[in-house]
Design a protein around this motif. Sequence first.
Motif, mmCIF file in Angstrom:
data_model
loop_
_atom_site.group_PDB
_atom_site.id
_atom_site.type_symbol
_atom_site.label_atom_id
_atom_site.label_comp_id
_atom_site.label_asym_id
_atom_site.label_seq_id
_atom_site.Cartn_x
_atom_site.Cartn_y
_atom_site.Cartn_z
ATOM 1 N N ARG A 1 -14.531 3.657 10.964
ATOM 2 C CA ARG A 1 -13.298 4.212 10.521
ATOM 3 C C ARG A 1 -13.060 3.750 9.075
ATOM 4 N NH1 ARG A 1 -7.974 4.388 14.100
ATOM 5 N NH2 ARG A 1 -8.934 6.165 14.630
ATOM 6 N N VAL A 2 -12.680 4.409 8.231
ATOM 7 C CA VAL A 2 -12.374 4.189 6.694
ATOM 8 C C VAL A 2 -10.876 3.901 6.612
ATOM 9 C CG1 VAL A 2 -12.510 4.882 4.330
ATOM 10 C CG2 VAL A 2 -14.419 5.492 5.868
ATOM 11 N N ILE A 3 -10.311 2.850 6.060
ATOM 12 C CA ILE A 3 -8.714 2.768 5.819
ATOM 13 C C ILE A 3 -8.525 3.085 4.305
ATOM 14 C CG2 ILE A 3 -6.919 1.297 6.273
ATOM 15 C CD1 ILE A 3 -8.387 2.253 8.725
ATOM 16 N N GLU A 4 -7.735 3.998 4.011
ATOM 17 C CA GLU A 4 -7.546 4.314 2.654
ATOM 18 C C GLU A 4 -5.937 3.885 2.133
ATOM 19 O OE1 GLU A 4 -8.430 8.375 2.177
ATOM 20 O OE2 GLU A 4 -10.218 8.240 2.298
ATOM 21 N N VAL A 5 -5.798 2.748 1.479
ATOM 22 C CA VAL A 5 -4.567 2.544 1.312
ATOM 23 C C VAL A 5 -4.104 2.586 -0.002
ATOM 24 C CG1 VAL A 5 -2.834 0.155 1.191
ATOM 25 C CG2 VAL A 5 -4.682 0.433 2.889
ATOM 26 N N THR A 6 -2.915 3.325 -0.363
ATOM 27 C CA THR A 6 -2.208 3.556 -1.685
ATOM 28 C C THR A 6 -1.043 2.570 -1.909
ATOM 29 O OG1 THR A 6 -2.986 5.851 -1.653
ATOM 30 C CG2 THR A 6 -1.366 5.327 -3.144
ATOM 31 N N ALA A 7 -1.071 1.896 -2.927
ATOM 32 C CA ALA A 7 0.127 0.997 -3.361
ATOM 33 C C ALA A 7 0.816 1.814 -4.532
ATOM 34 C CB ALA A 7 -0.371 -0.228 -3.836
ATOM 35 N N LEU A 8 2.042 2.103 -4.429
ATOM 36 C CA LEU A 8 2.869 3.009 -5.337
ATOM 37 C C LEU A 8 4.077 2.314 -5.713
ATOM 38 C CD1 LEU A 8 2.786 5.928 -6.728
ATOM 39 C CD2 LEU A 8 4.342 6.722 -4.711
ATOM 40 N N ASP A 9 4.080 2.185 -7.137
ATOM 41 C CA ASP A 9 5.737 1.873 -7.749
ATOM 42 C C ASP A 9 5.910 2.189 -9.005
ATOM 43 O OD1 ASP A 9 7.112 -1.041 -6.571
ATOM 44 O OD2 ASP A 9 7.197 -0.687 -8.498
ATOM 45 N N PHE A 10 7.117 2.039 -9.353
ATOM 46 C CA PHE A 10 7.510 2.331 -10.565
ATOM 47 C C PHE A 10 7.701 1.665 -11.714
ATOM 48 C CE2 PHE A 10 12.460 1.660 -10.606
ATOM 49 C CZ PHE A 10 11.968 0.328 -9.825
ATOM 50 N N SER A 11 7.028 0.649 -11.543
ATOM 51 C CA SER A 11 7.009 -0.784 -12.396
ATOM 52 C C SER A 11 5.728 -1.356 -12.751
ATOM 53 C CB SER A 11 7.720 -1.968 -11.881
ATOM 54 O OG SER A 11 7.379 -3.062 -12.668
ATOM 55 N N ALA A 12 5.531 -0.989 -14.124
ATOM 56 C CA ALA A 12 4.063 -1.392 -14.673
ATOM 57 C C ALA A 12 3.888 -2.855 -14.601
ATOM 58 C CB ALA A 12 4.114 -0.848 -16.177
ATOM 59 N N VAL B 1 -12.426 -0.592 3.839
ATOM 60 C CA VAL B 1 -10.939 -0.673 3.551
ATOM 61 C C VAL B 1 -10.573 -0.456 1.931
ATOM 62 C CG1 VAL B 1 -8.878 -2.105 3.691
ATOM 63 C CG2 VAL B 1 -10.424 -2.273 5.294
ATOM 64 N N ARG B 2 -10.208 0.876 1.575
ATOM 65 C CA ARG B 2 -10.191 1.282 0.010
ATOM 66 C C ARG B 2 -8.951 1.060 -0.569
ATOM 67 N NH1 ARG B 2 -14.269 6.405 1.319
ATOM 68 N NH2 ARG B 2 -15.919 4.930 2.161
ATOM 69 N N LEU B 3 -8.806 0.796 -1.568
ATOM 70 C CA LEU B 3 -7.539 0.770 -2.343
ATOM 71 C C LEU B 3 -7.370 1.464 -3.292
ATOM 72 C CD1 LEU B 3 -4.543 -0.993 -2.733
ATOM 73 C CD2 LEU B 3 -6.205 -2.397 -4.131
ATOM 74 N N ARG B 4 -6.178 2.233 -3.746
ATOM 75 C CA ARG B 4 -5.758 3.023 -4.841
ATOM 76 C C ARG B 4 -4.312 2.561 -5.094
ATOM 77 N NH1 ARG B 4 -3.497 9.336 -4.760
ATOM 78 N NH2 ARG B 4 -3.129 9.393 -6.904
ATOM 79 N N ILE B 5 -4.288 2.137 -6.663
ATOM 80 C CA ILE B 5 -2.892 1.691 -6.988
ATOM 81 C C ILE B 5 -2.399 2.655 -8.025
ATOM 82 C CG2 ILE B 5 -1.531 -0.226 -8.414
ATOM 83 C CD1 ILE B 5 -3.802 -2.096 -7.292
ATOM 84 N N SER B 6 -1.320 3.271 -7.995
ATOM 85 C CA SER B 6 -0.789 4.081 -8.654
ATOM 86 C C SER B 6 0.679 3.752 -9.179
ATOM 87 C CB SER B 6 -0.760 5.512 -8.015
ATOM 88 O OG SER B 6 -0.465 6.672 -8.861
ATOM 89 N N GLN B 7 1.237 4.513 -10.362
ATOM 90 C CA GLN B 7 2.257 4.139 -11.173
ATOM 91 C C GLN B 7 3.156 5.313 -11.053
ATOM 92 O OE1 GLN B 7 2.741 2.721 -14.942
ATOM 93 N NE2 GLN B 7 5.113 2.384 -14.891
ATOM 94 N N ALA B 8 4.389 5.685 -10.422
ATOM 95 C CA ALA B 8 4.779 6.874 -10.509
ATOM 96 C C ALA B 8 6.366 6.588 -10.160
ATOM 97 C CB ALA B 8 4.561 7.926 -9.395
ATOM 98 N N ASP B 9 7.194 7.477 -10.496
ATOM 99 C CA ASP B 9 8.918 7.516 -10.107
ATOM 100 C C ASP B 9 8.490 7.910 -8.738
ATOM 101 O OD1 ASP B 9 11.438 7.838 -9.468
ATOM 102 O OD2 ASP B 9 11.940 9.360 -11.269
ATOM 103 N N CYS B 10 8.800 6.904 -7.736
ATOM 104 C CA CYS B 10 8.778 6.857 -6.345
ATOM 105 C C CYS B 10 9.857 7.701 -5.750
ATOM 106 C CB CYS B 10 8.881 5.547 -5.788
ATOM 107 S SG CYS B 10 7.484 4.598 -6.066
ATOM 108 N N PHE B 11 11.079 7.946 -6.356
ATOM 109 C CA PHE B 11 12.129 8.706 -6.147
ATOM 110 C C PHE B 11 12.615 9.671 -7.132
ATOM 111 C CE2 PHE B 11 11.832 4.919 -3.413
ATOM 112 C CZ PHE B 11 11.730 5.595 -2.083
ATOM 113 N N PRO B 12 11.889 10.830 -7.434
ATOM 114 C CA PRO B 12 12.232 11.485 -8.679
ATOM 115 C C PRO B 12 13.529 12.409 -8.506
ATOM 116 C CG PRO B 12 10.379 12.317 -7.490
ATOM 117 C CD PRO B 12 10.658 11.172 -7.018
ATOM 118 N N THR B 13 13.903 12.595 -7.243
ATOM 119 C CA THR B 13 15.084 13.455 -6.986
ATOM 120 C C THR B 13 16.410 12.799 -7.188
ATOM 121 O OG1 THR B 13 15.134 13.093 -4.698
ATOM 122 C CG2 THR B 13 13.933 14.884 -5.746
ATOM 123 N N VAL B 14 16.273 11.464 -7.254
ATOM 124 C CA VAL B 14 17.550 10.627 -7.557
ATOM 125 C C VAL B 14 18.059 11.034 -8.920
ATOM 126 C CG1 VAL B 14 18.527 8.270 -7.991
ATOM 127 C CG2 VAL B 14 16.835 8.719 -6.121
ATOM 128 N N GLY B 15 17.322 11.107 -9.916
ATOM 129 C CA GLY B 15 17.842 11.524 -11.354
ATOM 130 C C GLY B 15 17.772 13.023 -11.406
#
Length: 315
Positions: A138-149, A167-181
Amino acid sequence: MTRPSVNMTFDTSLVDTKNPNTSFSTTESDLSEADASAITKASTQLEVTPTPPPKPSTAVHHVPTQDAYDSWAAVYDTDGNMLQAIDDVELSTFLPEFLASVESSFRRKSIQLLDLGCGTGRNTAKLLSYPWATNRNRVIEVTALDFSAGMLDVAREKLAPLEKDNVRLRISQADCFPTVGDKEASPVPAVSGLSAVDGVISTLVLEHVPLGDYFATVASLIRKGGYVLVTNMHSDMGKISQAGFVNAEGVKIRGTSFAHTSSEMEDAAIQAGFELVSLRDRIMAKEDVESGRVGERGLKWVGVRVWSGMLLRRL
């Protein structure tokens, strides 16, 4: 009903990393006399003897949350944060419960997990280090998401050694809650290229986000039958706590936060299409400090509910 925004920020301290002489404090610090009275009342009801916090004496300056987290990143893991320590203690049992639920619900060859608002990867590391080896096919794919560089820079260095063949990792930067603004904004999956995942963890994040935006976003990220683990500063603490740091000029730096109650959180989650599997909260105990699990600053919060957690299932 969501409580109005108050002049609070962060579950723990911030620090001015540009100035080594900057002092900083955590959520248990610089409360008003009224706040101290509230802690005394809450603690007395639980038959403990509180230690009143000091009175504030400096001006307060409010900054955008993202800017504060970028500055905080360098010391986020080392500033003796009391609420993070309690979060770690509770997750030692709560996280395995969540992961066991995900594993038993999805028996495909891969499991997709998301750490939403991962910060420096404190809990992403727990996902990567979990003993998934019971099924090496079984492959575990983990994404870590945050807005702070700044936070993600620390996370990349910390998490890279924890990847394994399955166990694979992806790190990504994004506005986690874009509908707030922008209520017309695309949800996170469209912004970051994510597809629906099997499980989401989001720890000590909810206090910064309106309830409707938070749970609608999480609902857009999780597939039917998937599980979500949410932890947050308890509203008993959030109603009387103002967190931040004091800069070199003696100014307290603040952002914006919400004191969501457990019942408000549950109602918003149900409205967004989730069912509540379990709900926890945690009272700060003197033994937490005496055992070394929490630093001495935790003494100011003995007898007060400081942490809450929810396990949810997407209907």
